[in-house]
Design a protein around this motif. Structure first.
Motif, PDB file in Angstrom:
ATOM      1  N   GLU A 148       5.310 -38.242 -14.117  1.00  0.00           N
ATOM      2  CA  GLU A 148       5.489 -38.861 -12.812  1.00  0.00           C
ATOM      3  C   GLU A 148       4.252 -39.655 -12.408  1.00  0.00           C
ATOM      4  O   GLU A 148       4.353 -40.770 -11.880  1.00  0.00           O
ATOM      5  CB  GLU A 148       5.797 -37.796 -11.761  1.00  0.00           C
ATOM      6  N   ALA A 149       3.069 -39.095 -12.670  1.00  0.00           N
ATOM      7  CA  ALA A 149       1.824 -39.796 -12.340  1.00  0.00           C
ATOM      8  C   ALA A 149       1.684 -41.081 -13.155  1.00  0.00           C
ATOM      9  O   ALA A 149       1.253 -42.127 -12.636  1.00  0.00           O
ATOM     10  CB  ALA A 149       0.633 -38.877 -12.584  1.00  0.00           C
ATOM     11  N   LEU A 150       2.045 -41.019 -14.428  1.00  0.00           N
ATOM     12  CA  LEU A 150       1.976 -42.206 -15.280  1.00  0.00           C
ATOM     13  C   LEU A 150       2.972 -43.258 -14.818  1.00  0.00           C
ATOM     14  O   LEU A 150       2.637 -44.446 -14.700  1.00  0.00           O
ATOM     15  CB  LEU A 150       2.232 -41.830 -16.735  1.00  0.00           C
ATOM     16  N   ARG A 151       4.194 -42.847 -14.517  1.00  0.00           N
ATOM     17  CA  ARG A 151       5.207 -43.798 -14.046  1.00  0.00           C
ATOM     18  C   ARG A 151       4.776 -44.463 -12.742  1.00  0.00           C
ATOM     19  O   ARG A 151       4.966 -45.670 -12.551  1.00  0.00           O
ATOM     20  CB  ARG A 151       6.562 -43.113 -13.844  1.00  0.00           C
ATOM     21  N   ALA A 152       4.190 -43.690 -11.844  1.00  0.00           N
ATOM     22  CA  ALA A 152       3.750 -44.239 -10.560  1.00  0.00           C
ATOM     23  C   ALA A 152       2.678 -45.303 -10.763  1.00  0.00           C
ATOM     24  O   ALA A 152       2.701 -46.366 -10.116  1.00  0.00           O
ATOM     25  CB  ALA A 152       3.238 -43.119  -9.663  1.00  0.00           C
ATOM     26  N   ASP A 205      14.930 -36.360 -17.868  1.00  0.00           N
ATOM     27  CA  ASP A 205      14.489 -36.236 -16.478  1.00  0.00           C
ATOM     28  C   ASP A 205      13.091 -36.817 -16.254  1.00  0.00           C
ATOM     29  O   ASP A 205      12.667 -37.011 -15.110  1.00  0.00           O
ATOM     30  CB  ASP A 205      14.544 -34.780 -16.009  1.00  0.00           C
ATOM     31  N   THR A 206      12.377 -37.118 -17.326  1.00  0.00           N
ATOM     32  CA  THR A 206      11.059 -37.755 -17.222  1.00  0.00           C
ATOM     33  C   THR A 206      11.159 -39.282 -17.240  1.00  0.00           C
ATOM     34  O   THR A 206      10.145 -39.967 -17.164  1.00  0.00           O
ATOM     35  CB  THR A 206      10.172 -37.301 -18.388  1.00  0.00           C
ATOM     36  N   LEU A 207      12.382 -39.812 -17.356  1.00  0.00           N
ATOM     37  CA  LEU A 207      12.592 -41.264 -17.465  1.00  0.00           C
ATOM     38  C   LEU A 207      13.681 -41.735 -16.501  1.00  0.00           C
ATOM     39  O   LEU A 207      14.672 -42.348 -16.916  1.00  0.00           O
ATOM     40  CB  LEU A 207      12.959 -41.638 -18.902  1.00  0.00           C
ATOM     41  N   GLY A 242       7.217 -49.236 -18.947  1.00  0.00           N
ATOM     42  CA  GLY A 242       6.016 -49.862 -19.485  1.00  0.00           C
ATOM     43  C   GLY A 242       5.992 -51.369 -19.365  1.00  0.00           C
ATOM     44  O   GLY A 242       4.952 -51.991 -19.590  1.00  0.00           O
ATOM     45  N   ALA A 243       7.131 -51.974 -19.008  1.00  0.00           N
ATOM     46  CA  ALA A 243       7.169 -53.430 -18.860  1.00  0.00           C
ATOM     47  C   ALA A 243       6.385 -53.847 -17.617  1.00  0.00           C
ATOM     48  O   ALA A 243       6.243 -53.085 -16.663  1.00  0.00           O
ATOM     49  CB  ALA A 243       8.607 -53.920 -18.773  1.00  0.00           C
ATOM     50  N   TRP A 244       5.889 -55.064 -17.634  1.00  0.00           N
ATOM     51  CA  TRP A 244       5.153 -55.658 -16.505  1.00  0.00           C
ATOM     52  C   TRP A 244       5.691 -57.059 -16.319  1.00  0.00           C
ATOM     53  O   TRP A 244       5.654 -57.878 -17.242  1.00  0.00           O
ATOM     54  CB  TRP A 244       3.661 -55.693 -16.813  1.00  0.00           C
ATOM     55  N   ILE A 245       6.226 -57.362 -15.107  1.00  0.00           N
ATOM     56  CA  ILE A 245       6.867 -58.654 -14.859  1.00  0.00           C
ATOM     57  C   ILE A 245       6.223 -59.306 -13.642  1.00  0.00           C
ATOM     58  O   ILE A 245       6.244 -58.746 -12.545  1.00  0.00           O
ATOM     59  CB  ILE A 245       8.386 -58.482 -14.658  1.00  0.00           C
ATOM     60  N   GLY A 246       5.676 -60.490 -13.833  1.00  0.00           N
ATOM     61  CA  GLY A 246       4.938 -61.178 -12.781  1.00  0.00           C
ATOM     62  C   GLY A 246       5.832 -61.787 -11.717  1.00  0.00           C
ATOM     63  O   GLY A 246       7.050 -61.940 -11.889  1.00  0.00           O
TER      64      GLY A 246
END
Length: 280
Positions: A28-32, A86-88, A129-133
């Motif tokens: 959860e901390a990583l996803r946040a 449940d982690t995703l 993990g994706a990053w979209i501008g």
């Protein structure tokens, strides 16, 4: 105090599965952090030949989420039936995020950063993990895979696929920089880097092992060992072919597909104009 990175590295190296509550808290901390954009799977690095570097610990953390998760019913009020780790979970989107998700079957996993003004046309999928501008358009049936990094004002056309790269952990994910046009049915895989303002015409396929024929400069661009294929800034790339030069393929007159740079955009030329001028 142990940082998120240190905790991920420690658990990953140990190979031991922690109690599920602890594992959920870590994920959860990583996803946040990923959703907020404060942590990225890859980031710009001027000292790297490709201009980017991978953050391996982030990819390790995502792999832990897959390993630790328990399959649960995630259907909720979606109207369909969904069962996943449940982690995703899916990202809890809100109006305040400033993005548009048009109804019709799209999904965004939690742990993906979606910039202000992004438009998601149905159905499309954005993985963890994706990053979209900001200001990017993801059109129908398009995929932004695990850890893919997409810049601002990018147009990802219908059915285009940006592949996910979780393993090897040290491999750079797919990178698409600012103001790029990815045409319909394009495929970008295995950590290729598309530099700013480049144009991929519909149907172009790029992988780490793809030779890219640069007609204006009379060169063939290949990925160096251990590095991604890099499409130069402003390049206009179209699908092409090259003949098989030996064996039965030559005798039968066969060709294999290959991408070709046909021109480079100048500062005043739009992506669509660049393609139309070359076609004429």
């Amino acid at each position: 105090m142990t940082t998120l990175q240190e905790r991920v590295e420690e658990i990953y190296a140990s190979g031991v599965t922690p109690p599920h509550v602890e594992a959920q808290a870590l994920c959860e901390a990583l996803r946040a952090a990923l959703s907020a954009g404060t942590v990225r799977a890859a980031e710009p690095d001027a000292s790297s030949p490709s201009g980017w570097r991978v953050n391996g610990w982030v990819k390790r953390g995502i792999l832990l989420a897959f390993r630790f998760g328990q399959t649960v019913d995630l259907s909720g009020a979606t109207g369909g039936r969904f069962f996943d780790k449940d982690t995703l979970p899916l990202q809890p989107l809100e109006m305040a995020s400033g993005i548009r998700v048009v109804p019709g079957g799209s999904s965004i996993r939690d742990g993906a950063y979606i910039g202000h003004g992004v438009i998601c046309m149905p159905p499309m999928y954005v993985n963890i993990g994706a990053w979209i501008g900001e200001g990017t358009l993801i059109d129908s049936h398009a995929l932004v895979g695990s850890c893919a990094q997409v810049g601002a004002r990018v147009h990802i056309s219908a059915a285009a696929q940006l592949g996910g790269v979780l393993e090897p952990v040290g491999a750079l994910p797919v990178i698409v920089e600012d103001d790029v046009l990815i045409g319909g049915n394009c495929g970008v895989y295995e950590g290729a880097v598309i530099k700013k303002r480049a144009v991929l015409a519909a149907g172009t396929i790029l992988t780490a092992s793809t030779p890219l024929y640069d007609l204006p400069n009379g060169t063939i661009i290949r990925a160096a060992p251990g590095e991604p294929l890099v499409v130069p800034e402003g390049a206009v790339v179209v699908p092409g072919s090259r003949p098989v030069m030996s064996g039965p393929g030559k005798d039968w007159g066969l060709s294999v597909a290959t991408p070709i740079i046909v021109k480079y955009r100048d500062d005043q030329t739009s992506a669509r104009t660049a393609l139309e001028e070359w076609i004429r």
